[in-house]
Design a protein around this motif. Structure first.
Motif, PDB file in Angstrom:
ATOM      1  N   ASN A  52      40.414  49.008  36.308  1.00  0.00           N
ATOM      2  CA  ASN A  52      39.240  48.125  36.382  1.00  0.00           C
ATOM      3  C   ASN A  52      39.591  46.698  35.983  1.00  0.00           C
ATOM      4  O   ASN A  52      39.085  45.734  36.563  1.00  0.00           O
ATOM      5  N   LEU A  57      37.220  44.000  37.772  1.00  0.00           N
ATOM      6  CA  LEU A  57      35.914  44.644  37.610  1.00  0.00           C
ATOM      7  C   LEU A  57      35.481  44.640  36.149  1.00  0.00           C
ATOM      8  O   LEU A  57      34.345  44.974  35.841  1.00  0.00           O
ATOM      9  N   ASP A  58      36.387  44.301  35.262  1.00  0.00           N
ATOM     10  CA  ASP A  58      36.087  44.348  33.835  1.00  0.00           C
ATOM     11  C   ASP A  58      36.877  43.207  33.171  1.00  0.00           C
ATOM     12  O   ASP A  58      37.798  42.641  33.769  1.00  0.00           O
ATOM     13  N   SER A  77      31.870  34.581  37.187  1.00  0.00           N
ATOM     14  CA  SER A  77      31.623  35.924  37.718  1.00  0.00           C
ATOM     15  C   SER A  77      31.676  35.898  39.258  1.00  0.00           C
ATOM     16  O   SER A  77      32.227  36.790  39.891  1.00  0.00           O
ATOM     17  N   ARG A  78      31.122  34.819  39.832  1.00  0.00           N
ATOM     18  CA  ARG A  78      31.092  34.709  41.296  1.00  0.00           C
ATOM     19  C   ARG A  78      32.500  34.525  41.861  1.00  0.00           C
ATOM     20  O   ARG A  78      32.848  35.107  42.887  1.00  0.00           O
ATOM     21  N   ASP A  81      34.175  37.821  41.834  1.00  0.00           N
ATOM     22  CA  ASP A  81      33.688  38.642  42.963  1.00  0.00           C
ATOM     23  C   ASP A  81      34.387  38.241  44.254  1.00  0.00           C
ATOM     24  O   ASP A  81      34.809  39.085  45.044  1.00  0.00           O
ATOM     25  N   ARG A  82      34.488  36.941  44.439  1.00  0.00           N
ATOM     26  CA  ARG A  82      35.092  36.452  45.693  1.00  0.00           C
ATOM     27  C   ARG A  82      36.582  36.753  45.745  1.00  0.00           C
ATOM     28  O   ARG A  82      37.105  37.143  46.796  1.00  0.00           O
ATOM     29  N   ARG A  84      38.082  39.139  44.238  1.00  0.00           N
ATOM     30  CA  ARG A  84      38.226  40.583  44.420  1.00  0.00           C
ATOM     31  C   ARG A  84      38.075  40.947  45.900  1.00  0.00           C
ATOM     32  O   ARG A  84      38.886  41.689  46.454  1.00  0.00           O
ATOM     33  N   GLY A  85      37.050  40.409  46.536  1.00  0.00           N
ATOM     34  CA  GLY A  85      36.828  40.706  47.952  1.00  0.00           C
ATOM     35  C   GLY A  85      37.966  40.199  48.815  1.00  0.00           C
ATOM     36  O   GLY A  85      38.362  40.848  49.782  1.00  0.00           O
ATOM     37  N   PHE A  90      40.691  48.376  47.266  1.00  0.00           N
ATOM     38  CA  PHE A  90      40.653  49.571  46.411  1.00  0.00           C
ATOM     39  C   PHE A  90      40.773  50.845  47.243  1.00  0.00           C
ATOM     40  O   PHE A  90      40.169  50.952  48.311  1.00  0.00           O
ATOM     41  N   TYR A 113      31.640  40.430  53.958  1.00  0.00           N
ATOM     42  CA  TYR A 113      31.709  39.402  52.914  1.00  0.00           C
ATOM     43  C   TYR A 113      32.883  38.448  53.154  1.00  0.00           C
ATOM     44  O   TYR A 113      33.227  37.660  52.291  1.00  0.00           O
ATOM     45  N   ARG A 158      39.831  50.602  55.030  1.00  0.00           N
ATOM     46  CA  ARG A 158      38.841  49.708  54.425  1.00  0.00           C
ATOM     47  C   ARG A 158      39.506  48.788  53.388  1.00  0.00           C
ATOM     48  O   ARG A 158      39.208  47.606  53.304  1.00  0.00           O
ATOM     49  N   ALA A 159      40.448  49.362  52.622  1.00  0.00           N
ATOM     50  CA  ALA A 159      41.117  48.572  51.583  1.00  0.00           C
ATOM     51  C   ALA A 159      41.995  47.471  52.194  1.00  0.00           C
ATOM     52  O   ALA A 159      42.166  46.402  51.598  1.00  0.00           O
ATOM     53  N   ARG A 162      40.873  43.380  55.022  1.00  0.00           N
ATOM     54  CA  ARG A 162      40.813  41.927  54.794  1.00  0.00           C
ATOM     55  C   ARG A 162      42.191  41.349  54.462  1.00  0.00           C
ATOM     56  O   ARG A 162      42.302  40.195  54.053  1.00  0.00           O
TER      57      ARG A 162
END
Lengths: 232, 414
Positions: A52, A57-58, A77-78, A81-82, A84-85, A90, A113, A158-159, A162
């Motif tokens: 994580n 994520l943490d 935080s944003r 998120d970006r 990470r995407g 994962f 995203y 899926r992982a 991108r």
């Protein structure tokens, strides 16, 4: 320059009786682009907590994570998120596919995203990725109609869809039989090497861990080198 | 330009995400959306039906008193109305001079006897000029209304109402049927059209026959002011009504002795505040009120179901966040699911309202005898859709706040 570095990272949680439980302590780790690293450990050793943290994520309770040259504490935080995407893919033990959605729709999720170009080409990009993991004929199948191995291949597609810099695989073969697990691992290894993505596999299976360039053992929240991996 | 493209992409992606979620969760949301759809149909239908009923009432009033703006012209002394023929002669040049296209007399005369297959039929008479049909929105059911050419025909042209037409054996108009009229003098007239009956009772009325004023004066006994009356009407643009009334009154007064009183007044419903149509507003408001309560209950049900749905989707929200969905995106996504759902229900609701109001039986019920059916009011459809979207947005906020508070790590392990 490392893709990311963990410097003296610790993670603890406050228990209901107000005592503190240390899950990770003094973890140091640096991973370069394209490297394949495995981390083994028994249940409760802190593997998932470490995953994580690596997956943004943490946040650590002590120490610093430097992601792509920037300390995690400097990212909002944003931004996390970006990042990470954009940079992390994962693969989970239980696949975590969206039920009722086809293989193609599941693979499209990260592209919703992504930037403008990839959003509008999402179907063709996701289709190409599913073909690459050998599921070109199962695009319309929902998870309920796919075998465990096929579901994990959808999760891998899926992982990777991108083009992440880092793939985090949490017990990727944990829900599969030995033969299917070996095939999935080979696929994950091949695809990550072909795309130049770093791969971190967290597992309790020494045979899976042995496929990596470097192997670490996590024991009671402390990370130590196990041995040199397959490349050595 | 790039920022615009990016923003558009984000909106498109959020809508697509919302729509996909709805498809996946369709069973859960369907029941609550049925309520939203029906409430929107009720609100839209009430607004639209109100405008149709208003048109129907207005037309009914206009048939009785004239369209806006209708001027009634009268000249009378102490004994009652003066010679209507003289009034018509004096009015004629004024109508020409002021460029008034629609003007007509209406003689409330004596009954006329028509020869029918079952014997003599004593019908009411309505003697008018050709312009009367347009001025009073007379609904022609079959055939045609009078034209100026009919004034030059040797055989009188007549229209009959539906009751008289049935009493005459419903002759086919394509065969140019004729009817023998017995009066002071007798004549054979051609029936050129059938109009809707203004008289609801077939039991008490043998029907009405419409004929041109000059033809009536030929057939009927001389006008007796004690029995007959003549109404002279002008249909003028509303903005010019007052000025024209003043001018015509002044001109006529100059032509009559001072013992004769000349009146030129507006007598259409719009001149006295719209009449029965205003009463309709309260009925319409009542319907919208009931529909709003239904909508509120449907919205509460939608909030409830979306909350349950979000709690069931904690893991999914975690997965989406793991793959790059920001908190804001999750918030907008959940609201958008609700909005896309209610907008869809709204479109269905508006479609139901449109279809219901196109139904001939419903049209007949609320717009009986309407001559100019209004198109489905776009405003009602827009109101319906806005209400649906608004309800979706409000109902989506609470579940969206819950969704944003989901912790990604716990969510994935959920």
């Amino acid at each position: 320059m490392s893709l990311f570095r963990l410097e003296g990272v610790a993670r603890s949680v406050r228990l209901p009786d107000d005592s503190r439980l240390d899950i990770l302590a003094g973890v140091d780790l640096a991973v370069d682009a394209g490297e394949h690293v495995s981390i083994v450990g028994r249940s409760g050793s802190g593997k998932t907590t470490l995953l994580n943290l690596l997956g943004l994520l943490d946040e650590p309770t002590a120490g610093e994570i430097v992601w792509d040259g920037r300390p995690l504490s400097a990212l909002s935080s944003r931004d996390r998120d970006r990042a990470r995407g954009r940079d992390i893919g994962f693969v989970f033990q239980q696949f975590n596919l969206l039920s009722g959605r086809s293989a193609l729709e599941n693979t499209i999720v990260p592209l919703l995203y992504a930037g403008t170009d990839r959003f509008w080409k999402r179907r063709s990009i996701a289709t190409a990725m599913l073909e690459r993991v050998g599921l070109g004929e199962r695009l319309a199948s929902t998870p309920e109609h796919l075998s465990g191995g096929e579901q994990q291949r959808v999760a891998i597609a899926r992982a990777l869809v991108r083009g992440p810099k880092l793939i985090l695989a949490d017990e990727p073969t944990g829900a599969l039989d030995v033969e299917t697990g070996a095939r999935v691992m080979r696929l994950l290894d091949d695809v990550s090497r072909a795309t130049g993505a770093a791969l971190i596999t967290i597992t309790h299976d020494p045979a899976i861990a042995a496929l990596a360039d470097r192997c670490y053992r996590l024991d009671a929240g402390r990370l130590a080198p196990e041995r040199s991996g397959a490349a050595a | 330009m790039n920022r615009l493209r990016e923003s558009f992409t984000t909106v498109a992606a959020t809508v697509i995400e919302g729509w996909n979620e709805l498809r996946a969760q369709r069973t859960r949301v369907l029941m609550s959306l049925i309520g939203v759809g029906l409430a929107v149909a009720a609100i839209t239908g009430a607004v639209a039906a109100g405008s149709i009923a208003e048109q129907s009432i207005r037309e009914g009033e206009e048939r009785g008193s004239g369209r806006a703006a209708s001027l009634s012209v009268n000249a009378f002394d102490d004994n009652g109305p003066t010679d209507p023929v003289l009034l018509a002669e004096r009015l004629e040049p004024l109508v020409e001079r002021f460029g008034i296209d629609y003007h007509s007399r209406r003689v409330y005369g004596e009954p006329l006897a028509l020869e029918s297959p079952s014997g003599l039929l004593r019908t009411e008479s309505a003697a008018v000029d050709p312009a009367w049909g347009a001025m009073r929105r007379i609904p022609v059911e079959h055939g045609r209304w009078f034209t100026e050419r009919d004034e030059r025909m040797l055989a009188p042209a007549v229209l009959v109402d539906e009751i008289a037409w049935e009493n005459l054996g419903s002759p086919a108009l394509g065969e140019h049927p004729t009817v023998r009229i017995q009066g002071e003098r007798s004549a054979t007239a051609e029936i050129v059209g059938v109009v809707a009956s203004q008289n609801s009772s077939r039991e008490w009325s043998a029907g009405t026959v419409y004929l041109l004023v000059d033809d009536y004066l030929e057939l009927a006994p001389p006008l007796d002011p004690m029995i007959s009356s003549v109404e002279t009407s002008l249909w003028v643009p509303e903005a010019e009504a007052e000025a024209l009334a003043d001018a015509i009154r002044a001109e006529l007064r100059a032509q009559y002795p001072v013992t004769i009183s000349v009146q030129v007044e507006r007598n259409d419903p719009a001149a006295w505040g719209g009449g029965a149509a205003t009463g309709l507003l309260w009925l319409q408001l009542g319907l919208v009120g009931v529909a709003s309560i239904v909508l509120l209950l449907a919205a509460l049900s939608l909030v409830n179901i979306t909350m349950v749905t979000v709690r069931h989707r904690v893991r999914e929200i975690g997965i989406r966040r793991a793959f790059g969905a920001t908190g804001r995106r999750v918030f907008v996504g959940v609201v958008m699911e609700s909005v896309v759902g209610t907008a869809f229900a709204g479109v269905i609701g508006v479609a139901i309202a449109v279809l219901a109001l196109q139904n001939p039986w419903v049209r007949e019920l609320i717009g009986d005898g309407i001559v100019e059916p209004p198109p489905f009011p776009i405003g009602a459809a827009v109101v319906g859709l806005l209400v649906a979207v608004g309800v979706g947005a409000v109902a989506g906020v609470l579940p969206a706040l819950v969704a944003v508070r989901v912790r990604v790590i716990e969510a994935i392990r959920f």
